[in-house]
Design an enzyme around this catalytic site. Structure first.
Site, PDB file in Angstrom:
ATOM      1  N   SER A  62      -4.495   0.224  -2.960  1.00  0.00           N
ATOM      2  CA  SER A  62      -4.870   1.573  -2.533  1.00  0.00           C
ATOM      3  C   SER A  62      -6.175   1.501  -1.765  1.00  0.00           C
ATOM      4  O   SER A  62      -7.116   0.821  -2.190  1.00  0.00           O
ATOM      5  CB  SER A  62      -5.023   2.500  -3.742  1.00  0.00           C
ATOM      6  OG  SER A  62      -5.274   3.825  -3.308  1.00  0.00           O
ATOM      7  N   GLU A  63      -6.240   2.217  -0.638  1.00  0.00           N
ATOM      8  CA  GLU A  63      -7.412   2.096   0.235  1.00  0.00           C
ATOM      9  C   GLU A  63      -8.698   2.612  -0.381  1.00  0.00           C
ATOM     10  O   GLU A  63      -9.793   2.328   0.113  1.00  0.00           O
ATOM     11  CB  GLU A  63      -7.166   2.784   1.587  1.00  0.00           C
ATOM     12  CG  GLU A  63      -6.824   4.243   1.533  1.00  0.00           C
ATOM     13  CD  GLU A  63      -5.314   4.487   1.585  1.00  0.00           C
ATOM     14  OE1 GLU A  63      -4.907   5.496   2.173  1.00  0.00           O
ATOM     15  OE2 GLU A  63      -4.559   3.665   1.020  1.00  0.00           O
ATOM     16  N   ASN A  64      -8.609   3.389  -1.474  1.00  0.00           N
ATOM     17  CA  ASN A  64      -9.829   3.851  -2.126  1.00  0.00           C
ATOM     18  C   ASN A  64     -10.427   2.797  -3.058  1.00  0.00           C
ATOM     19  O   ASN A  64     -11.451   3.053  -3.693  1.00  0.00           O
ATOM     20  CB  ASN A  64      -9.598   5.155  -2.881  1.00  0.00           C
ATOM     21  CG  ASN A  64      -8.477   5.060  -3.894  1.00  0.00           C
ATOM     22  OD1 ASN A  64      -7.373   4.644  -3.573  1.00  0.00           O
ATOM     23  ND2 ASN A  64      -8.746   5.444  -5.124  1.00  0.00           N
ATOM     24  N   SER A  74     -11.366  -2.973   1.121  1.00  0.00           N
ATOM     25  CA  SER A  74      -9.975  -2.539   1.073  1.00  0.00           C
ATOM     26  C   SER A  74      -9.316  -2.600   2.445  1.00  0.00           C
ATOM     27  O   SER A  74      -8.192  -3.084   2.593  1.00  0.00           O
ATOM     28  CB  SER A  74      -9.898  -1.116   0.524  1.00  0.00           C
ATOM     29  OG  SER A  74      -8.560  -0.745   0.305  1.00  0.00           O
ATOM     30  N   ASN A 120       0.847  -1.191   0.000  1.00  0.00           N
ATOM     31  CA  ASN A 120       0.000   0.000   0.000  1.00  0.00           C
ATOM     32  C   ASN A 120       0.882   1.240   0.000  1.00  0.00           C
ATOM     33  O   ASN A 120       1.836   1.331   0.777  1.00  0.00           O
ATOM     34  CB  ASN A 120      -0.908   0.011   1.239  1.00  0.00           C
ATOM     35  CG  ASN A 120      -1.739   1.279   1.325  1.00  0.00           C
ATOM     36  OD1 ASN A 120      -1.256   2.338   1.718  1.00  0.00           O
ATOM     37  ND2 ASN A 120      -3.001   1.178   0.969  1.00  0.00           N
TER      38      ASN A 120
END
Length: 461
Positions: A293-295, A335, A271
């Protein structure tokens, strides 16, 4: 009776929002995925004393911050109330003046609280934010030998979200990373209103539905076309900018990212956080490394240019990126499951401070009103290797590698590697060991610019 959730206009869809309502407004970063038509309609409608729940307030006349500028908000539950290096916003001014109450929530906790609210789950324990100001006053419990914080579910009156297309049943379809917060925000709301690019005549393919219509009360076609600007780096902070120490130029941000990429082992899921870490994606091409990616994207690669970008594919920093073979999209709840569940091997983050106990501070400084937690507290809470990329000293010459963090903590005893513009440090027991030095500098110079205890290793002989 035939189900038909289509409303004639955004104004009609938000007409019944009363004063004092709680409204979650989805959106990522400063400009992405905001329900702009609905937000503008709510501004025109004029409901006051609103509690806004959001990840980010965005910027400009079309996003959540416009409601604050219009004096319609008295409470915020957000992951970002301020961002380092950005001009002071209306939200910050009103928070400072005592006109708005603010609760800062880690991004992964925010979506999980909303999901829980919609799932009939009253509360849950999480490792996120243990030992930070976010956990103050909350119940904690040791589970399987690890300290956890109790977080309560979050329900709101209305949710404003966006999607690519809908049918009259309220089923929604998303493109790219566009689903990010949408499912969680909708599920946590009594009335979820979706703004879409297209309402089809008929029904969506069941296989393509990203959010079933049972979670959506109203759909409306967008009416506001927002000017689109390709993001540019802030002045003085471009990839090729570099600091000077002792009259010598240190590594550029691009060189730091290349150094960090070389430290990542093949076969890793990684990440990349905001700032310098996003540049790492340009230096892993052809390697067996998968970026997360956290989105809501797994398997992206290099940063796209103005000539070849897809507006629905961007990273955690809001930069447009290219996809790699095997890429996938998903919502933010999923995520963060990947992160907290130990599926992600490395997290690369920026920081304001790292101290001798391997504590990390990267979300607030004394000059900020509130701060920008984002997903960082969630990212460092699991079984993951944490790599920090930052300049060795701040713009005022103050060391960032300190004995004890003065700024609010993001995570305790979590940092494994530090890449600065002068060196690489690796955690070895209770100290950080000097692993490499930028060309032109010496171990003595590194030690002079570092407050925390250093093991100089082979460079101390």
């Amino acid at each position: 009776m035939t189900i038909d959730k289509v409303y004639e206009s955004p104004q009609a869809a938000v007409a019944d929002v009363p004063d004092g309502a709680s409204v979650s407004i989805a959106g990522f970063g400063m400009t992405h995925s905001f329900p702009t038509s609905l937000t503008v309609a709510l501004r025109e409608q004029g409901a006051r004393q609103l509690c806004i729940v959001a990840n980010s307030l965005g910027t400009g006349d079309y996003r959540s911050n416009t409601l604050i500028e219009n004096g319609q908000v008295n409470r915020l539950i957000v992951s970002f109330s301020a961002r380092a290096g950005e001009a002071t916003s209306a939200a910050e001014k009103q928070i400072l003046a005592g006109e708005i109450e603010v609760e800062l929530v880690p991004q992964g906790t925010l979506v999980e609280r909303l999901r829980a609210g919609g799932a009939g789950i009253g509360a849950f324990f999480t490792r996120t934010a243990v030992g930070t100001t976010v956990s103050e006053g909350k119940e904690t419990r040791v589970i399987d030998g690890v300290e956890h914080v109790l977080e309560t579910a979050l329900k709101v009156d209305y949710a404003l979200i966006r999607a690519t297309r809908a049918d009259r049943f309220g089923n929604l379809e998303f493109e790219g990373v566009g689903r990010n917060f949408m499912p969680a925000f909708a599920k946590g709301a009594r009335i979820a209103i979706a703004e879409v690019d297209e309402i089809i005549d008929g029904e969506l393919n069941p296989e393509s539905i990203g959010l079933p219509g049972i979670f959506v009360s109203r759909v409306v076609r967008k009416t506001v076309e927002v000017p689109h600007d390709f993001p540019a780096p802030r002045e003085g902070r471009g990839a090729d900018s570099a600091r000077t120490y002792h009259g010598k130029q240190a590594l550029t941000r691009r060189q730091m990212a290349e150094t960090a990429a070389g430290l990542l082992p093949n076969g890793s899921y990684v990440n990349l956080g905001l700032g310098i870490p996003t540049l790492i994606s340009n230096y892993i091409e052809g390697r067996d490394i998968t970026l997360h990616s956290e989105n809501g994207v797994l398997g992206y690669g290099t940063i796209a240019s103005r000539e070849d970008y897809n507006p629905e594919v961007y990273n955690a920093g809001g930069q447009y990126v290219h996809l790699q073979p095997g890429a996938s999209f998903f919502e933010s709840v999923t995520s963060f499951e990947m992160v907290r569940g130990g599926k992600v091997d490395f997290v690369a983050l920026g920081a304001f401070e790292v101290d001798g106990a391997a504590n990390l501070a990267n979300w607030s400084t004394p000059s900020m009103v509130g701060g920008g937690i984002g997903g960082a507290m969630d990212l460092v809470a699991g079984e993951v290797n944490v790599m920090v990329l930052m300049t060795h000293c701040d713009s005022g010459g103050r060391p960032k590698l300190v004995k004890n963090c003065e700024y609010p903590l993001t995570g305790r005893n979590c940092v494994d590697l530090v890449v600065t513009d002068l060196c690489v440090l690796r955690r070895a027991g209770d100290v950080f060991r000097l692993e490499s030095i930028a060309p032109g500098f010496t171990a003595a110079e590194i030690a002079e610019l570092t407050e925390l205890e250093l093991d100089l290793g082979e460079f101390g002989e």
